[in-house]
Design an enzyme around this catalytic site. Structure first.
Site, PDB file in Angstrom:
ATOM      1  CD  GLU A  40      -3.932 -22.610 -28.334  1.00  0.00           C
ATOM      2  OE1 GLU A  40      -4.260 -22.163 -29.442  1.00  0.00           O
ATOM      3  OE2 GLU A  40      -3.052 -23.476 -28.180  1.00  0.00           O
ATOM      4  CD  GLU A  65       2.283 -16.289 -28.063  1.00  0.00           C
ATOM      5  OE1 GLU A  65       1.847 -17.443 -27.976  1.00  0.00           O
ATOM      6  OE2 GLU A  65       3.273 -15.875 -27.417  1.00  0.00           O
ATOM      7  CG  ASP A 115       6.626 -20.984 -22.061  1.00  0.00           C
ATOM      8  OD1 ASP A 115       7.303 -21.571 -22.915  1.00  0.00           O
ATOM      9  OD2 ASP A 115       5.901 -19.998 -22.320  1.00  0.00           O
ATOM     10  CE  LYS A 119      17.179 -21.211 -13.296  1.00  0.00           C
ATOM     11  NZ  LYS A 119      17.663 -20.459 -14.441  1.00  0.00           N
ATOM     12  CG  ASP A 151       6.770 -31.531 -22.813  1.00  0.00           C
ATOM     13  OD1 ASP A 151       6.077 -30.499 -22.733  1.00  0.00           O
ATOM     14  OD2 ASP A 151       7.978 -31.550 -22.521  1.00  0.00           O
ATOM     15  CB  THR A 187      -0.044 -28.041 -30.072  1.00  0.00           C
ATOM     16  OG1 THR A 187       1.068 -28.634 -29.396  1.00  0.00           O
ATOM     17  CG2 THR A 187      -1.302 -28.215 -29.244  1.00  0.00           C
ATOM     18  CD  GLU A 188       2.511 -24.718 -34.255  1.00  0.00           C
ATOM     19  OE1 GLU A 188       2.110 -24.428 -33.114  1.00  0.00           O
ATOM     20  OE2 GLU A 188       2.106 -24.135 -35.288  1.00  0.00           O
ATOM     21  CD  GLU A 190      -0.776 -33.122 -28.729  1.00  0.00           C
ATOM     22  OE1 GLU A 190      -1.341 -32.053 -29.013  1.00  0.00           O
ATOM     23  OE2 GLU A 190      -1.379 -34.075 -28.214  1.00  0.00           O
TER      24      GLU A 190
END
Ligand SMILES: C[S@@+](CC[C@H](N)C(=O)[O-])C[C@H]1O[C@@H](n2cnc3c(N)ncnc32)[C@H](O)[C@@H]1O
Length: 207
Positions: A40, A65, A115, A119, A151, A187-188, A190
């Site tokens: 992930e 991460e 993310d 731009k 999303d 997920t958080e 989501e």
């Protein structure tokens, strides 16, 4: 994901038994060879990977991460859970890790609410831009899959096109995805978007 800097979380990265640094790459590679293996990129605070690791105790999971604070929060949650033995972390930029990994390492890669970097000048940072997709092709097994959820409509459209342009095949597409608890985990991000009635878009792809 904006999270205020937390010194304790950054310090925690040095203490955890479940972290690999890029200098430890040989030990990491051994871990990745033990079982079926899933990556992930950008786990956030770890809700998804905790659930998946419990659901699939015979698979090995790696999270990478880039934010040290978020990585520390995620790793502490994993370590304190007590039940989990199959999640390891690299607290660094996926891009730096990717060149050190062997070809055909992963059975699956999860990109959850990455993310969108809207731009144009930030396109290279999008986890579905060309260079990232080339790297996924390299580290995915021949029958490996990418699992993508977002999303964001514009990021979804961009990513869908980028996957196709770079030779991936869409094997599943859902524009109003509801988590299937047998194979997936919320997920958080989501949870947050669904509470605002925002539809979740999902793709599953092969290379
Ligand atoms: C918007 S958050 C989503 C968190 C989580 N996946 C979720 O769905 O709740 C994106 C995460 O990806 C991480 N990230 C972004 N670019 C990355 C990269 N190149 N390597 C590793 N992590 C990255 C960010 O630090 C952040 O924690």
């Amino acid at each position: 994901m904006r999270t205020k800097f937390k010194q304790w979380a950054v310090d925690y990265l040095k203490e955890s038994p479940n972290i690999f640094t890029l200098e430890d790459i040989d030990s990491l590679k051994n871990y990745l060879k033990e079982n079926k293996c899933f990556l992930e990129i950008g786990p956030g605070k770890g809700k998804f990977i905790l659930g998946m690791a419990k659901k699939f105790p015979n698979y090995n999971f790696l999270v990478v991460e880039i934010s040290p604070t978020i990585a520390g929060i995620c790793l502490k949650k994993i370590d304190e859970d007590g039940e989990i033995h199959n999640v390891k972390m690299v607290a660094d930029d996926f891009f730096k890790l990717s060149s050190l990994l062997d070809k055909e390492t992963f059975d699956g890669i999860f990109l959850n609410f990455s993310d969108p970097w809207p731009k144009k000048r930030h396109e290279k940072r999008r986890l579905t831009s060309k260079l990232f997709l080339e790297s996924y092709k390299n580290i995915l097994k021949s029958d490996g899959k990418i699992y993508f959820k977002t999303d964001n409509d514009d990021f979804f459209a961009y990513s869908r096109e980028s996957f196709i342009e770079n030779g991936f095949n869409i094997i599943y597409e859902n524009l109003d995805y509801q988590v299937d608890p047998n194979v997936d985990e919320e997920t958080e991000f989501e949870e947050k978007f669904k509470s605002h009635d925002i539809k979740i878009k999902r793709l599953i792809l092969t290379k």
